[in-house]
Design a protein around this motif. Structure first.
Motif, PDB file in Angstrom:
ATOM      1  N   ASN A  15      61.934   7.213  19.901  1.00  0.00           N
ATOM      2  CA  ASN A  15      62.947   5.992  19.856  1.00  0.00           C
ATOM      3  C   ASN A  15      63.851   5.833  20.980  1.00  0.00           C
ATOM      4  OD1 ASN A  15      61.766   5.817  17.217  1.00  0.00           O
ATOM      5  ND2 ASN A  15      63.092   6.965  16.401  1.00  0.00           N
ATOM      6  N   MET A  16      64.608   6.881  21.338  1.00  0.00           N
ATOM      7  CA  MET A  16      65.536   6.496  22.497  1.00  0.00           C
ATOM      8  C   MET A  16      65.008   5.961  23.860  1.00  0.00           C
ATOM      9  SD  MET A  16      67.753  10.021  22.125  1.00  0.00           S
ATOM     10  CE  MET A  16      69.031   9.787  23.082  1.00  0.00           C
ATOM     11  N   GLU A  58      63.098  11.237  20.878  1.00  0.00           N
ATOM     12  CA  GLU A  58      63.002  11.093  21.933  1.00  0.00           C
ATOM     13  C   GLU A  58      62.184   9.797  22.140  1.00  0.00           C
ATOM     14  OE1 GLU A  58      60.648  13.934  24.207  1.00  0.00           O
ATOM     15  OE2 GLU A  58      62.283  13.671  25.869  1.00  0.00           O
ATOM     16  N   SER A  74      74.663   4.688  20.508  1.00  0.00           N
ATOM     17  CA  SER A  74      74.073   3.441  21.317  1.00  0.00           C
ATOM     18  C   SER A  74      73.754   2.212  20.350  1.00  0.00           C
ATOM     19  CB  SER A  74      72.903   3.915  22.110  1.00  0.00           C
ATOM     20  OG  SER A  74      71.978   3.935  21.237  1.00  0.00           O
ATOM     21  N   ASN A 125      64.417   2.176  23.029  1.00  0.00           N
ATOM     22  CA  ASN A 125      65.730   1.404  23.110  1.00  0.00           C
ATOM     23  C   ASN A 125      66.283   1.500  24.614  1.00  0.00           C
ATOM     24  OD1 ASN A 125      65.389   1.542  20.198  1.00  0.00           O
ATOM     25  ND2 ASN A 125      67.474   2.187  20.097  1.00  0.00           N
ATOM     26  N   LEU A 167      71.989   6.701  26.142  1.00  0.00           N
ATOM     27  CA  LEU A 167      70.868   7.013  25.903  1.00  0.00           C
ATOM     28  C   LEU A 167      70.185   7.713  26.626  1.00  0.00           C
ATOM     29  CD1 LEU A 167      69.400   3.470  25.066  1.00  0.00           C
ATOM     30  CD2 LEU A 167      69.585   5.357  23.320  1.00  0.00           C
ATOM     31  N   TYR A 215      72.414   8.662  20.298  1.00  0.00           N
ATOM     32  CA  TYR A 215      71.184   7.471  19.973  1.00  0.00           C
ATOM     33  C   TYR A 215      71.999   6.461  18.856  1.00  0.00           C
ATOM     34  CZ  TYR A 215      67.558   5.104  17.370  1.00  0.00           C
ATOM     35  OH  TYR A 215      66.756   4.601  16.560  1.00  0.00           O
ATOM     36  N   ARG A 216      72.897   7.135  17.917  1.00  0.00           N
ATOM     37  CA  ARG A 216      73.387   6.238  16.901  1.00  0.00           C
ATOM     38  C   ARG A 216      74.537   5.598  17.583  1.00  0.00           C
ATOM     39  NH1 ARG A 216      70.404   7.051  12.596  1.00  0.00           N
ATOM     40  NH2 ARG A 216      69.269   8.876  12.411  1.00  0.00           N
ATOM     41  N   SER A 237      76.805   8.669  13.676  1.00  0.00           N
ATOM     42  CA  SER A 237      76.917   9.279  15.089  1.00  0.00           C
ATOM     43  C   SER A 237      78.038  10.280  15.075  1.00  0.00           C
ATOM     44  CB  SER A 237      77.348   8.374  16.068  1.00  0.00           C
ATOM     45  OG  SER A 237      77.949   8.844  17.280  1.00  0.00           O
ATOM     46  N   ASP A 294      71.078  13.000  18.898  1.00  0.00           N
ATOM     47  CA  ASP A 294      70.976  11.859  17.881  1.00  0.00           C
ATOM     48  C   ASP A 294      72.191  11.077  17.549  1.00  0.00           C
ATOM     49  OD1 ASP A 294      69.266  10.949  15.226  1.00  0.00           O
ATOM     50  OD2 ASP A 294      71.589  11.894  14.480  1.00  0.00           O
TER      51      ASP A 294
END
Length: 615
Positions: free
Chosen positions: A335-336, A333, A288, A339, A304, A285-286, A238, A282
């Motif tokens: 993948n986010m 998008e 999170s 999650n 997210l 995301y990482r 991240s 990104d």
């Protein structure tokens, strides 16, 4: 994914715009194009007129070498294979060093155009229908440095980033490209080219700064690919991703400001804008993923959402970006979104945490792993021998010998002064001078930094203010203990009610066990209990130290603080009545001794420099 090798640049579009070269959604810069220039004849004519025909004949080989260097670096077409790009890079570096020697010996500028019939013509790299022609060596140097950065970017783009060697090559080449554009801006070459006359936008300091940030962003992106492939923790990934986004954001800000805002094709701006949003998302995301591992579900949901909103806004404005970049953004998008749905479901059924507002969250941490490579060493022309015959060897040797003599004299005198100063300091210390004189006159002072620290303590309340701080710590500890007791009572009450209802309703009471539902809360409560015990022990240690040191700290209440310093009292009875005269004579002798000590060395240096100037 394997990179597509760079192909030769396509013909210039009719509009004059040149589209970005993209492979694996990274960009390389096209080189500037120039017209053929005859360097040999104008430079030889200048040497013959300013020096002599004999000097011109002697410099004939050097003139041919400069002409060939320009032909290899500027006029030869570039080829797509990596070996040719390396050769072109070497040719540009050699010509750049040669230009440094040409600049020092030939007045090629609009206001000093003594080299007749010599003018350089260069096209803009991004709007090729724009060009500039100037009798300026600064324009030539700026264009060569620009092309050097462009070739480095092409080397990076041609590397196979699916291998360790390829990703290191790409990262290093992007940093070298950033170094070329940084040197173009920081060395003043771009500013001198602009000052020489109307130049193209691609050679302005603003454009060089933007391209430097763009190259750094792509170098950092290579590092991100490496850390992700290496299975590094999400928190580290991240930070690296956030710095990629920061570099792209800086490049995008430069693209949106004059003079670049109306110069670049919209696809460039959209690409950089979408990249900035992609790597910010990104990073969210990482980050999170790390929050999920720590069971910080509420913050995970917030991060997210923030990242997905940034992607959505950027996609609306993105026009004409490369399809691989859009595919990468859409995958991120997706993948986010997956999650986010999972986290919201867990929060609604288990954690029941309040999701914080976006404005209450701190900035994501970033870690920069790249920097612009300095080109000072590879561009150093001090070891080049071109046109050395134009400066008499005798003058160079005499100057070198005189410089060595000056350095030796300065070094010897400095050593003598240091030794004498040390001896004087020791002898004065043995006689308690000049401290005893200052103490007798009451002029004793303390260092400014120490005085500022003492005043800061006094403004904060002095030693007495520490007692107020300690009392505040006691009050906070008491409040925390009360909150812990209340929380424990609430948990015990909830467990008792659950047991009562389970006994009363039997199998009809289907709710999970209280100990299961409150396990996370109980674990966190135990953690808080341990932390409070450690804090209380630390507070007790501090309070004991303050109590023991209080008698010594009480001196900080004296105002002014100098009044607390010791001083020498005058004798009750004067023996001969001339103590003041003795002290005055001692002070004058001390000052004169110090002036004479320094004056001997200054006089020696002055005489030597006067002698050298006369010679």
């Amino acid at each position: 994914q394997p990179l597509t090798p760079i192909s030769p640049p396509p013909p210039f579009p009719p509009s004059g715009h040149r589209a970005p070269m993209a492979a694996n959604v990274m960009l390389a810069i096209h080189e500037k194009k120039a017209t053929v220039v005859d360097l040999y004849r104008p430079l030889r004519q200048y040497i013959a007129s300013a020096y002599s025909e004999r000097d011109a004949a002697t410099a004939d080989d050097d003139l041919c070498a400069v002409r060939d260097l320009r032909a290899a670096a500027v006029e030869s077409p570039s080829l797509p294979d990596s070996s040719s790009l390396e050769q072109r890079c070497a040719a540009l570096l050699a010509y750049a060093r040669a230009l440094a020697l040409v600049e020092a010996r030939f007045p090629i500028s609009p206001d000093r155009a003594h080299v007749h019939s010599l003018s350089f013509t260069w096209h803009d790299a991004f709007k090729t229908n724009k060009k500039v022609s100037l009798p300026s060596v600064h324009l030539e140097k700026a264009a060569v440095l620009f092309n050097l950065g462009a070739v480095y970017s092409q080397i990076a783009l041609a590397a196979d980033r699916t291998t360790d060697v390829g990703i290191r090559t790409a990262c290093g080449a992007f940093q070298s490209a950033a170094g070329a554009f940084a040197w173009l801006r920081e060395s003043g070459v771009a500013a001198k080219a602009v000052a020489a006359g109307a130049t193209t936008v691609d050679l302005t300091p603003d454009c060089a700064a933007m391209l430097e940030k763009l190259m750094l962003a792509q170098a950092q992106e290579c590092f991100l690919e490496k850390v992700i492939a290496g299975g590094k923790p999400p928190a580290l990934c991240s930070k690296v991703a956030r710095q990629v986004g920061v570099f792209y954001e800086e490049a995008y800000a430069a693209l949106c400001a004059p003079p670049l805002s109306q110069h670049f094709d919209r696809t460039w701006v959209s690409h950089v804008q979408l990249k900035a949003a992609q790597f910010y998302a990104d990073a969210c995301y990482r980050f999170s993923l790390d929050l999920h591992q720590q069971e910080e579900i509420a913050q995970e949901i917030a991060r997210l959402k923030i990242g997905m909103n940034a992607l959505a806004d950027a996609k609306k404005a993105a026009k004409g970006v490369a399809a691989p970049l859009l595919d990468s953004v859409n995958k991120l998008e997706s993948n986010m979104k997956t999650n986010l749905e999972r986290a919201m479901k867990e929060n609604n059924s288990v954690y029941l945490m309040r999701v914080p507002e976006a404005g209450t969250l701190g900035a994501l941490p970033a870690a920069s792993l790249v920097k612009s490579t300095s080109l000072a060493e590879v561009l150093d022309a001090s070891n080049e021998r071109l046109f050395s015959s134009l400066v008499p060897d005798g003058s160079m040797k005499a100057l070198s010998k005189y410089t060595e003599m000056v350095d030796d004299i300065i070094r010897t005198q400095a050593e003598k002064l240091q030794q004498s100063s040390e001896i004087t300091r020791v002898r004065l210390k043995e006689m308690d001078l000049p401290d005893s004189i200052l103490s007798l006159e009451g002029n004793v002072s303390i260092p400014a930094d120490l005085k500022e620290d003492v005043e800061a303590v006094q403004i904060s309340g002095g030693p007495a203010g520490l007692e107020a701080e300690l009392q505040q710590l006691r009050d906070l500890n008491r409040v925390n203990q009360e909150l812990l007791v209340q929380t424990e009572e609430m948990l015990q009450k909830e467990a008792s009610e659950d047991a009562q209802f389970r006994t009363q309703f039997g199998s009809r009471w289907t709710r999970p066990q209280s100990s299961t539902l409150t396990k996370n809360i109980q674990d966190r409560l135990n953690l808080f209990v341990g932390n409070l015990k450690k804090a209380a022990a630390s507070d007790a240690l501090i309070e004991r130290d303050v109590k023991e040191s209080y008698p010594l700290m009480s001196i900080l209440d004296r105002r002014p603080i100098e009044s607390a310093l010791p001083s020498i009292s005058r004798p009750i009875m004067s023996l001969d009545g001339n103590e003041d005269a003795i002290v005055g004579a001692l002070k004058q002798s001390l000052v004169m001794h110090l002036f004479l000590l320094a004056g001997e060395h200054v006089a020696g240096l002055t005489c030597f420099f006067k002698l050298g100037k006369t010679n």
